[in-house]
Scaffold this active site. Structure first.
Site, PDB file in Angstrom:
ATOM      1  N   ALA A  99      78.792 -46.591  40.415  1.00 55.91           N
ATOM      2  CA  ALA A  99      79.698 -46.981  41.499  1.00 55.91           C
ATOM      3  C   ALA A  99      79.988 -45.833  42.460  1.00 55.91           C
ATOM      4  O   ALA A  99      80.905 -45.894  43.255  1.00 55.91           O
ATOM      5  CB  ALA A  99      80.994 -47.524  40.912  1.00 55.91           C
TER       6      ALA A  99
ATOM      7  N   ASP B 113      76.385 -33.927  41.837  1.00 55.95           N
ATOM      8  CA  ASP B 113      77.137 -34.552  40.744  1.00 55.95           C
ATOM      9  C   ASP B 113      77.232 -33.652  39.511  1.00 55.95           C
ATOM     10  O   ASP B 113      78.301 -33.499  38.924  1.00 55.95           O
ATOM     11  CB  ASP B 113      76.435 -35.843  40.279  1.00 55.95           C
ATOM     12  CG  ASP B 113      76.603 -36.972  41.260  1.00 55.95           C
ATOM     13  OD1 ASP B 113      76.737 -36.687  42.467  1.00 55.95           O
ATOM     14  OD2 ASP B 113      76.606 -38.133  40.814  1.00 55.95           O
TER      15      ASP B 113
ATOM     16  N   ALA C  19      76.230 -38.360  35.608  1.00 57.57           N
ATOM     17  CA  ALA C  19      76.327 -36.894  35.526  1.00 57.57           C
ATOM     18  C   ALA C  19      77.350 -36.480  34.480  1.00 57.57           C
ATOM     19  O   ALA C  19      77.115 -35.553  33.702  1.00 57.57           O
ATOM     20  CB  ALA C  19      76.707 -36.311  36.885  1.00 57.57           C
ATOM     21  N   ALA C  20      78.482 -37.188  34.427  1.00 56.56           N
ATOM     22  CA  ALA C  20      79.521 -36.826  33.461  1.00 56.56           C
ATOM     23  C   ALA C  20      79.012 -37.014  32.030  1.00 56.56           C
ATOM     24  O   ALA C  20      79.246 -36.170  31.162  1.00 56.56           O
ATOM     25  CB  ALA C  20      80.773 -37.663  33.705  1.00 56.56           C
TER      26      ALA C  20
ATOM     27  N   PRO D  92      83.490 -46.049  36.036  1.00 59.62           N
ATOM     28  CA  PRO D  92      82.612 -47.200  36.282  1.00 59.62           C
ATOM     29  C   PRO D  92      81.166 -46.749  36.536  1.00 59.62           C
ATOM     30  O   PRO D  92      80.945 -45.732  37.198  1.00 59.62           O
ATOM     31  CB  PRO D  92      83.189 -47.855  37.540  1.00 59.62           C
ATOM     32  CG  PRO D  92      84.509 -47.231  37.789  1.00 59.62           C
ATOM     33  CD  PRO D  92      84.599 -45.964  37.003  1.00 59.62           C
TER      34      PRO D  92
ATOM     35  N   GLY E  12      79.950 -40.783  39.835  1.00 63.96           N
ATOM     36  CA  GLY E  12      79.363 -39.760  38.968  1.00 63.96           C
ATOM     37  C   GLY E  12      79.378 -40.039  37.480  1.00 63.96           C
ATOM     38  O   GLY E  12      79.467 -39.113  36.671  1.00 63.96           O
TER      39      GLY E  12
HETATM   40  O1  PMV Z   1      76.225 -42.835  44.330  1.00 62.66           O
HETATM   41  P1  PMV Z   1      76.038 -41.450  43.790  1.00 62.66           P
HETATM   42  O2  PMV Z   1      77.265 -40.860  43.200  1.00 62.66           O
HETATM   43  O3  PMV Z   1      74.842 -41.343  42.884  1.00 62.66           O
HETATM   44  O4  PMV Z   1      75.743 -40.530  45.040  1.00 62.66           O
HETATM   45  C1  PMV Z   1      74.570 -40.635  45.808  1.00 62.66           C
HETATM   46  C2  PMV Z   1      74.645 -39.584  46.853  1.00 62.66           C
HETATM   47  C3  PMV Z   1      73.471 -39.534  47.800  1.00 62.66           C
HETATM   48  O5  PMV Z   1      73.730 -38.461  48.694  1.00 62.66           O
HETATM   49  C4  PMV Z   1      73.335 -40.803  48.602  1.00 62.66           C
HETATM   50  C5  PMV Z   1      72.154 -39.293  47.069  1.00 62.66           C
HETATM   51  C6  PMV Z   1      72.072 -37.926  46.396  1.00 62.66           C
HETATM   52  O6  PMV Z   1      71.338 -37.821  45.400  1.00 62.66           O
HETATM   53  O7  PMV Z   1      72.681 -36.958  46.876  1.00 62.66           O
END
Ligand code: PMV
Length: 335
Positions: A118, A167, A124-125, A115, A121
């Site tokens: 959400a 990620d 990134a994938a 998804p 990741g």
């Molecule tokens: O929601 P995501 O998977 O993009 O994770 C964000 C994680 C944070 O620590 C809030 C921000 C970051 O870039 O590390």
């Protein structure tokens, strides 16, 4: 034609605190984005029929000024295109540094089970799989460290400098990893019985990160809360190495409580976290930026998935084991 895939991730511990130099432990999950790169004479054609974007096809050459004619929010399309554009640019840069001719264009096809936005990741994938497929299509294969670094550079560029290496490193390497600033390593980890609950929405990462920053600047105890999350990560990685997943679950609960105190939870996330805990999960927490999106629980039994299925606000619940492969080639017709 080359197809590569890369996994999504959950945060076992440490999101938000990682932004301030504390360590975090993301874990790759068995849910993948798949990117196919095929050389064409020039330009870039992107087909992303399977992203949660209703499906769109974009064709343009050179820069990203071409705009798709689709009924999808501009910012989502622009974000998706930004990632693909930068990933292709990184693949070409890697090739040209190795003296390979990079005059070609690409057809890029993206399919993803992850998804969007959400907290698990998806971008990134797509970026990791995209750089891997495009470089292989140009006839080179990057060391994983370089692939992870180039994928980070893509996120950094697209997200205006608001990206950690968590990620992209995790998606490239697979397994459980530890990220502290620029220091990224792989961790030994036991089998982790992840259960994911998804509320169908997404939080606004930029806003949520800014909210924590404000709180931290205003109150010393909020800053102390961020440091305490760092302590949880340091303790949690020892438990992980010892294979003590019961105690890992308890620390996930504490980590969630602190994230909630920092204002990044949501009613839907709380409902899902408590449904999993009541069903006997070893631990449950939000994952990623929060504000909506996904939570993650540890539960070797089917109980949490069943309970989440009856939880108001939970749109989807599924099991996703720890992925230990990271990025991989699915198909390479050049070989
Ligand atoms: O929601 P995501 O998977 O993009 O994770 C964000 C994680 C944070 O620590 C809030 C921000 C970051 O870039 O590390």
């Amino acid at each position: 034609m080359v197809t590569s895939s890369a996994p999504g991730k959950v945060y076992l511990f440490g999101e938000h605190a990682v932004v301030y130099g504390e360590p975090a432990v993301p874990c790759a999950i068995e849910l993948r984005a798949q990117v196919t790169a095929t050389r064409r004479d020039d330009g870039l054609r992107v087909n992303a029929g399977d992203l949660t974007l209703d499906g769109f096809t974009v064709e343009y050459s050179g820069d990203s000024t071409g705009h798709p004619d689709v009924a999808v929010a501009d910012n989502l399309v622009e974000a998706a295109m930004g990632y693909v554009n930068e990933a292709v640019a990184q693949a070409k840069a890697a090739a040209s540094e190795r003296g390979v001719d990079t005059d070609a264009g690409f057809d890029i096809t993206i399919e993803s089970d992850i998804p969007l936005g959400a907290g698990i990741g998806s971008s990134a994938a797509v970026v990791v799989a995209g750089i891997d497929a495009a470089t292989r299509e140009l006839g080179i294969s990057l060391p994983r460290e370089e692939l992870a670094e180039r994928a980070y550079q893509v996120e950094y560029a697209v997200q205006d400098g608001q990206a950690s290496r968590a990620d992209t490193f995790c998606s490239t390497m697979g397994g459980a990893v530890r990220v502290e600033g620029e220091d990224c390593r792989q961790l030994e980890a036991p089998e982790l019985p992840f259960v994911i609950g998804y509320d169908g929405g997404a939080g606004d990462t930029g806003k949520l990160v800014a909210g924590v920053r404000d709180l931290k600047e205003e109150y010393e105890f909020a800053a102390a809360t961020v440091e305490t999350i760092g302590d949880i990560v340091r303790e949690g990685e020892k438990l992980l190495a010892a294979g003590n997943i019961e105690e890992v679950g308890r620390l996930m609960n504490i980590n969630h409580g602190l994230l909630s105190a920092l204002g990044v939870s949501a009613r839907s996330l709380e409902a899902m976290v408590w449904a999993a805990r009541d069903a006997g999960a070893l631990g449950a927490k939000l994952t990623g930026a929060g504000g909506g999106g996904c939570m993650v629980a540890l539960d070797p039994t089917p109980e949490s998935v069943t309970a989440l299925g009856y939880t108001p606000g939970c749109e989807d619940a599924f099991r996703a084991g720890l992925d230990t492969t990271g990025v991989r080639v699915e198909d390479d017709t050049n070989e």
